[in-house]
Design a protein around this motif. Sequence first.
Motif, PDB file in Angstrom:
ATOM      1  N   VAL A 103     -11.428  54.944   5.548  1.00 53.43           N
ATOM      2  CA  VAL A 103     -10.618  56.160   5.690  1.00 53.43           C
ATOM      3  C   VAL A 103     -11.099  57.240   4.723  1.00 53.43           C
ATOM      4  N   LEU A 104     -11.351  56.865   3.491  1.00 51.96           N
ATOM      5  CA  LEU A 104     -11.844  57.852   2.523  1.00 51.96           C
ATOM      6  C   LEU A 104     -13.152  58.469   3.001  1.00 51.96           C
ATOM      7  N   GLU A 105     -14.025  57.640   3.551  1.00 56.51           N
ATOM      8  CA  GLU A 105     -15.310  58.146   4.028  1.00 56.51           C
ATOM      9  C   GLU A 105     -15.127  59.073   5.227  1.00 56.51           C
ATOM     10  N   ARG A 106     -14.299  58.650   6.199  1.00 62.53           N
ATOM     11  CA  ARG A 106     -14.095  59.474   7.393  1.00 62.53           C
ATOM     12  C   ARG A 106     -13.407  60.795   7.053  1.00 62.53           C
ATOM     13  N   GLU A 107     -12.537  60.753   6.052  1.00 66.49           N
ATOM     14  CA  GLU A 107     -11.794  61.939   5.654  1.00 66.49           C
ATOM     15  C   GLU A 107     -12.544  62.780   4.618  1.00 66.49           C
ATOM     16  N   HIS A 108     -13.711  62.304   4.191  1.00 67.36           N
ATOM     17  CA  HIS A 108     -14.490  63.004   3.162  1.00 67.36           C
ATOM     18  C   HIS A 108     -13.630  63.261   1.931  1.00 67.36           C
ATOM     19  N   ALA A 109     -12.897  62.215   1.549  1.00 67.75           N
ATOM     20  CA  ALA A 109     -11.942  62.331   0.438  1.00 67.75           C
ATOM     21  C   ALA A 109     -12.352  61.423  -0.710  1.00 67.75           C
ATOM     22  N   ASP A 110     -12.163  61.913  -1.909  1.00 68.00           N
ATOM     23  CA  ASP A 110     -12.413  61.098  -3.095  1.00 68.00           C
ATOM     24  C   ASP A 110     -11.185  60.299  -3.491  1.00 68.00           C
ATOM     25  N   HIS A 111     -10.026  60.734  -3.001  1.00 72.13           N
ATOM     26  CA  HIS A 111      -8.787  60.107  -3.455  1.00 72.13           C
ATOM     27  C   HIS A 111      -7.739  60.175  -2.344  1.00 72.13           C
ATOM     28  N   ALA A 112      -6.805  59.228  -2.359  1.00 72.32           N
ATOM     29  CA  ALA A 112      -5.727  59.195  -1.375  1.00 72.32           C
ATOM     30  C   ALA A 112      -4.610  58.302  -1.905  1.00 72.32           C
ATOM     31  N   MET A 113      -3.487  58.309  -1.173  1.00 71.61           N
ATOM     32  CA  MET A 113      -2.374  57.420  -1.486  1.00 71.61           C
ATOM     33  C   MET A 113      -2.028  56.596  -0.252  1.00 71.61           C
ATOM     34  N   LEU A 114      -1.988  55.282  -0.422  1.00 67.51           N
ATOM     35  CA  LEU A 114      -1.563  54.380   0.643  1.00 67.51           C
ATOM     36  C   LEU A 114      -0.056  54.235   0.603  1.00 67.51           C
ATOM     37  N   VAL A 115       0.591  54.373   1.761  1.00 66.19           N
ATOM     38  CA  VAL A 115       2.047  54.209   1.874  1.00 66.19           C
ATOM     39  C   VAL A 115       2.306  53.019   2.790  1.00 66.19           C
ATOM     40  N   ALA A 116       3.002  52.003   2.280  1.00 66.48           N
ATOM     41  CA  ALA A 116       3.205  50.796   3.075  1.00 66.48           C
ATOM     42  C   ALA A 116       4.467  50.067   2.649  1.00 66.48           C
ATOM     43  N   ALA A 117       4.977  49.256   3.563  1.00 66.35           N
ATOM     44  CA  ALA A 117       6.148  48.424   3.289  1.00 66.35           C
ATOM     45  C   ALA A 117       5.755  46.996   2.944  1.00 66.35           C
ATOM     46  N   HIS A 118       4.465  46.773   2.682  1.00 66.64           N
ATOM     47  CA  HIS A 118       3.965  45.432   2.401  1.00 66.64           C
ATOM     48  C   HIS A 118       3.326  45.372   1.020  1.00 66.64           C
ATOM     49  N   ASP A 119       3.722  44.383   0.234  1.00 63.47           N
ATOM     50  CA  ASP A 119       3.151  44.237  -1.100  1.00 63.47           C
ATOM     51  C   ASP A 119       1.654  43.954  -1.035  1.00 63.47           C
ATOM     52  N   TRP A 120       1.220  43.176  -0.040  1.00 62.54           N
ATOM     53  CA  TRP A 120      -0.211  42.848   0.055  1.00 62.54           C
ATOM     54  C   TRP A 120      -1.046  44.077   0.409  1.00 62.54           C
ATOM     55  N   ASP A 121      -0.488  44.984   1.212  1.00 62.20           N
ATOM     56  CA  ASP A 121      -1.202  46.205   1.578  1.00 62.20           C
ATOM     57  C   ASP A 121      -1.330  47.125   0.372  1.00 62.20           C
ATOM     58  N   VAL A 122      -0.241  47.264  -0.360  1.00 60.86           N
ATOM     59  CA  VAL A 122      -0.250  48.079  -1.573  1.00 60.86           C
ATOM     60  C   VAL A 122      -1.247  47.513  -2.585  1.00 60.86           C
ATOM     61  N   THR A 123      -1.274  46.183  -2.704  1.00 60.74           N
ATOM     62  CA  THR A 123      -2.211  45.548  -3.636  1.00 60.74           C
ATOM     63  C   THR A 123      -3.657  45.829  -3.246  1.00 60.74           C
ATOM     64  N   GLY A 124      -3.976  45.674  -1.960  1.00 59.38           N
ATOM     65  CA  GLY A 124      -5.339  45.931  -1.503  1.00 59.38           C
ATOM     66  C   GLY A 124      -5.762  47.364  -1.741  1.00 59.38           C
ATOM     67  N   ALA A 125      -4.868  48.305  -1.451  1.00 63.74           N
ATOM     68  CA  ALA A 125      -5.193  49.713  -1.648  1.00 63.74           C
ATOM     69  C   ALA A 125      -5.398  50.037  -3.118  1.00 63.74           C
ATOM     70  N   ALA A 126      -4.541  49.484  -3.972  1.00 65.28           N
ATOM     71  CA  ALA A 126      -4.676  49.739  -5.412  1.00 65.28           C
ATOM     72  C   ALA A 126      -6.017  49.222  -5.925  1.00 65.28           C
ATOM     73  N   LEU A 127      -6.405  48.031  -5.477  1.00 64.67           N
ATOM     74  CA  LEU A 127      -7.679  47.467  -5.918  1.00 64.67           C
ATOM     75  C   LEU A 127      -8.862  48.240  -5.358  1.00 64.67           C
ATOM     76  N   ALA A 128      -8.650  48.973  -4.258  1.00 61.56           N
ATOM     77  CA  ALA A 128      -9.696  49.824  -3.692  1.00 61.56           C
ATOM     78  C   ALA A 128      -9.724  51.205  -4.335  1.00 61.56           C
ATOM     79  N   GLY A 129      -8.820  51.443  -5.283  1.00 64.73           N
ATOM     80  CA  GLY A 129      -8.840  52.687  -6.037  1.00 64.73           C
ATOM     81  C   GLY A 129      -7.871  53.755  -5.577  1.00 64.73           C
ATOM     82  N   LEU A 130      -6.989  53.426  -4.615  1.00 66.66           N
ATOM     83  CA  LEU A 130      -6.026  54.412  -4.125  1.00 66.66           C
ATOM     84  C   LEU A 130      -4.753  54.365  -4.962  1.00 66.66           C
ATOM     85  N   ASP A 131      -4.044  55.493  -5.041  1.00 64.75           N
ATOM     86  CA  ASP A 131      -2.666  55.463  -5.487  1.00 64.75           C
ATOM     87  C   ASP A 131      -1.853  54.796  -4.391  1.00 64.75           C
ATOM     88  N   THR A 132      -0.647  54.366  -4.722  1.00 63.21           N
ATOM     89  CA  THR A 132       0.140  53.620  -3.738  1.00 63.21           C
ATOM     90  C   THR A 132       1.606  54.019  -3.780  1.00 63.21           C
TER      91      THR A 132
END
Length: 219
Positions: A156-185
């Motif tokens: 998503v970061l690559e397609r959006e040409h973005a250096d940063h983003a925030m993942l919004v989710a109702a799942h702890d595992w999704d939030v964990t994955g995004a945080a480890l990938a460098g996103l805010d959550t």
Amino acid sequence: MLLVLDVNETLLDVSALDSLISDVVGMPGDIARRIWFDRMIRSSMAITAAGGYVAFGALAAAALRDVAGERGGEVSMAQIERLAEGIRTLPAHPDVAPGLRRLRADGHRVVTLTNSVLEVAEAQLRSSGLIDLVDAVYSADEAQRLKPAGEPYRLVLEREHADHAMLVAAHDWDVTGAALAGLDTAFLGREGRMPFSAIAEPTYVARDLLELADLLAAN
């Protein structure tokens, strides 16, 4: 800010499947649905951690067969097809449409990222009336890796040409994955859920999208 929103359970109300899954599994709907969903997620994580990939829809069908089989039942092709149609036509949570409008009005770019294949994700957003409220739709299938692996978030970061983003989710595992990938959550506490306590807290914790919009506006 670029907001990357999960779809199933985060935007769409999976409890709409309760009666269908209850009929197949033979236990109360909310319990059956949670057992089925957890089995599906556990399977996806095991396969992903081992370096494999299976389309999310196939995992949904397999999980239903597994849960029914543990209770001595069998699942027909017609029931699998009804599950697939039910997933494609899930309704949105009541806060989602007004929340998306508010987030976009506040200047955020809103995209979705789901483990469902792209065709299913687009069908879900059309059926729920949300397709015109998001700026782009992405699927982990495009990376051939399911969340919470890092590849879908980075795609998503690559397609959006973005250096940063925030993942919004109702799942702890999704939030964990995004945080480890460098996103805010941002964690949405659907059905009273709480995020993992074993990792760093999400950037934001909110009950729904409208509360999240308030939190973002205040910062």
